[in-house]
Enzyme design. Sequence first.
Site, PDB file in Angstrom:
ATOM      1  N   THR A 139       0.813  -1.224   0.000  1.00 46.96           N
ATOM      2  CA  THR A 139       0.000   0.000   0.000  1.00 46.96           C
ATOM      3  C   THR A 139       0.841   1.267   0.000  1.00 46.96           C
ATOM      4  O   THR A 139       0.474   2.271  -0.617  1.00 46.96           O
ATOM      5  CB  THR A 139      -0.932   0.003   1.240  1.00 46.96           C
ATOM      6  OG1 THR A 139      -1.832  -1.077   1.091  1.00 46.96           O
ATOM      7  CG2 THR A 139      -1.710   1.284   1.376  1.00 46.96           C
TER       8      THR A 139
ATOM      9  N   ASP B 271       1.324  -6.626  -4.460  1.00 45.35           N
ATOM     10  CA  ASP B 271       0.553  -6.587  -3.228  1.00 45.35           C
ATOM     11  C   ASP B 271       1.090  -7.779  -2.423  1.00 45.35           C
ATOM     12  O   ASP B 271       1.280  -8.860  -2.976  1.00 45.35           O
ATOM     13  CB  ASP B 271      -0.924  -6.796  -3.573  1.00 45.35           C
ATOM     14  CG  ASP B 271      -1.820  -6.704  -2.350  1.00 45.35           C
ATOM     15  OD1 ASP B 271      -2.689  -5.840  -2.346  1.00 45.35           O
ATOM     16  OD2 ASP B 271      -1.658  -7.515  -1.418  1.00 45.35           O
TER      17      ASP B 271
ATOM     18  N   SER C 235      -0.043  -9.857  -0.583  1.00 47.25           N
ATOM     19  CA  SER C 235      -0.842 -11.093  -0.562  1.00 47.25           C
ATOM     20  C   SER C 235      -0.311 -12.072  -1.602  1.00 47.25           C
ATOM     21  O   SER C 235      -0.624 -13.261  -1.550  1.00 47.25           O
ATOM     22  CB  SER C 235      -2.312 -10.789  -0.867  1.00 47.25           C
ATOM     23  OG  SER C 235      -2.757  -9.761  -0.040  1.00 47.25           O
TER      24      SER C 235
ATOM     25  N   ASP D 179       0.172  -7.007   4.680  1.00 47.14           N
ATOM     26  CA  ASP D 179      -0.566  -8.263   4.868  1.00 47.14           C
ATOM     27  C   ASP D 179       0.330  -9.444   5.230  1.00 47.14           C
ATOM     28  O   ASP D 179      -0.027 -10.266   6.069  1.00 47.14           O
ATOM     29  CB  ASP D 179      -1.391  -8.592   3.617  1.00 47.14           C
ATOM     30  CG  ASP D 179      -2.604  -7.671   3.489  1.00 47.14           C
ATOM     31  OD1 ASP D 179      -2.979  -7.036   4.505  1.00 47.14           O
ATOM     32  OD2 ASP D 179      -3.172  -7.577   2.386  1.00 47.14           O
TER      33      ASP D 179
ATOM     34  N   THR E   9       3.108  -9.751  14.494  1.00 52.32           N
ATOM     35  CA  THR E   9       1.928 -10.260  13.806  1.00 52.32           C
ATOM     36  C   THR E   9       1.056  -9.061  13.456  1.00 52.32           C
ATOM     37  O   THR E   9       1.033  -8.067  14.190  1.00 52.32           O
ATOM     38  CB  THR E   9       1.208 -11.306  14.702  1.00 52.32           C
ATOM     39  OG1 THR E   9       0.229 -11.981  13.936  1.00 52.32           O
ATOM     40  CG2 THR E   9       0.545 -10.694  15.917  1.00 52.32           C
TER      41      THR E   9
ATOM     42  N   GLN F 176      -3.230 -20.458  19.722  1.00 55.77           N
ATOM     43  CA  GLN F 176      -4.073 -19.507  18.978  1.00 55.77           C
ATOM     44  C   GLN F 176      -4.104 -18.152  19.675  1.00 55.77           C
ATOM     45  O   GLN F 176      -4.499 -17.151  19.080  1.00 55.77           O
ATOM     46  CB  GLN F 176      -5.522 -20.019  18.900  1.00 55.77           C
ATOM     47  CG  GLN F 176      -5.690 -21.249  18.058  1.00 55.77           C
ATOM     48  CD  GLN F 176      -7.100 -21.814  18.113  1.00 55.77           C
ATOM     49  OE1 GLN F 176      -8.043 -21.149  18.535  1.00 55.77           O
ATOM     50  NE2 GLN F 176      -7.250 -23.049  17.680  1.00 55.77           N
ATOM     51  N   CYS F 177      -3.730 -18.147  20.969  1.00 56.41           N
ATOM     52  CA  CYS F 177      -3.787 -16.893  21.724  1.00 56.41           C
ATOM     53  C   CYS F 177      -2.682 -15.954  21.241  1.00 56.41           C
ATOM     54  O   CYS F 177      -1.601 -16.388  20.869  1.00 56.41           O
ATOM     55  CB  CYS F 177      -3.577 -17.139  23.212  1.00 56.41           C
ATOM     56  SG  CYS F 177      -4.890 -18.079  23.946  1.00 56.41           S
TER      57      CYS F 177
HETATM   58  N1  ASP Z   1      -2.701  -5.585   0.544  1.00 57.54           N
HETATM   59  C1  ASP Z   1      -1.612  -4.687   0.897  1.00 57.54           C
HETATM   60  C2  ASP Z   1      -0.335  -5.492   0.879  1.00 57.54           C
HETATM   61  O1  ASP Z   1      -0.099  -6.251   1.770  1.00 57.54           O
HETATM   62  C3  ASP Z   1      -1.871  -4.105   2.237  1.00 57.54           C
HETATM   63  C4  ASP Z   1      -0.812  -3.173   2.748  1.00 57.54           C
HETATM   64  O2  ASP Z   1       0.258  -2.997   2.231  1.00 57.54           O
HETATM   65  O3  ASP Z   1      -1.087  -2.556   3.797  1.00 57.54           O
HETATM   66  O4  ASP Z   1       0.446  -5.339  -0.028  1.00 57.54           O
END
Ligand code: ASP
Length: 337
Positions: free
Chosen positions: A7, A51, A53, A84, A160, A273-274
Amino acid sequence: MIYTGGTIGMKQDPARQALVPFDFSQILEEVPEMRKFALKIDSYTFDPLIDSSDVEPSLWQSLVELIKERYDDYDGFVVLHGTDTMSYSASAVSFMLGNLTKPVVFTGSQLPIGAPRTDGKENLVSAVEIASGKDSDGHAMVPEVCVYFDSLLMRGNRTTKVSAENFSAFRSPNFPPLAQAGVNIKYNAALIRRPGDWDAGIVTSTTLDTRVSILKIHPGITPRVVRNILCGEDTRAVILETYGSGNAPTKDWFLDIIREARRLGKIIVNVTQCLYGSVDMNLYATGKALEEAGVVSGADSTTESMLAKLFYLLGRSGDESWILDRLTKNLRGEISD
Ligand code: ASP
């Protein structure tokens, strides 16, 4: 400065009605403050910009190779990365870079750098300052792989992502921040890892084995799902995301599948998971049963860090006892001793 995407460097594309990456020179145009540093900053732009992801282990390999190649040319590295999967990438790179003597600071932002209320400028400018910071001996202040976000410098493999909304998007739940940026950047020097030998040279490992799955335990989970994940042909290791201090169902079918997977040679690691706290399989009978079935404790590791650690260890050896020995040890500050 290594720009991978995210982003921080995106802008609205009217045709696609979505955020898409723009090139690095435009980032610097948006942050004239960068010129005030008496620093020489070179930039490397990944092609294509992504991105995060879409991050794959091949990006970590390229990052590590780039850092190794140019290691002697710079005092530190800033990696601009989407939020992400930033914690996955910072964790992976922390294992892949051994005997690090220079900072590798990951940062990004929740709003694009060109947006009026962006958090990207502060993140970028502080990350650069931290990556160039030296102590009185001339050594790097933070020779670690870190994440800098919203005033906090955190050990990368402890982080995280906790918010898709707030500027304060990352936490390091089980380890205090390495530094906090206010009027001054206050380093928590006692917590910062330093190499045993500043002159020994960096050691890189780029062979990763990704045959690792994550199984999040939940009420209603079925034997079929558990068996498919734990005993799958393409799986060498499974991270079991358990309840609380490392607890899971004690039903016979569940423990039978765990034993079956162990007989098949699968490594099974218990991570909670905590958000806060550690696995302690000796606390409850439910945890003890897992331990007796051959599950090892992931202590207070994040899932992201455990995934990266397994990729790294499985990539280095086929010997189960060698892997198990290192899995339960603190290699890069990722778990508490
Ligand atoms: N979807 C974006 C990414 O991880 C979100 C970000 O950068 O905040 O590239």
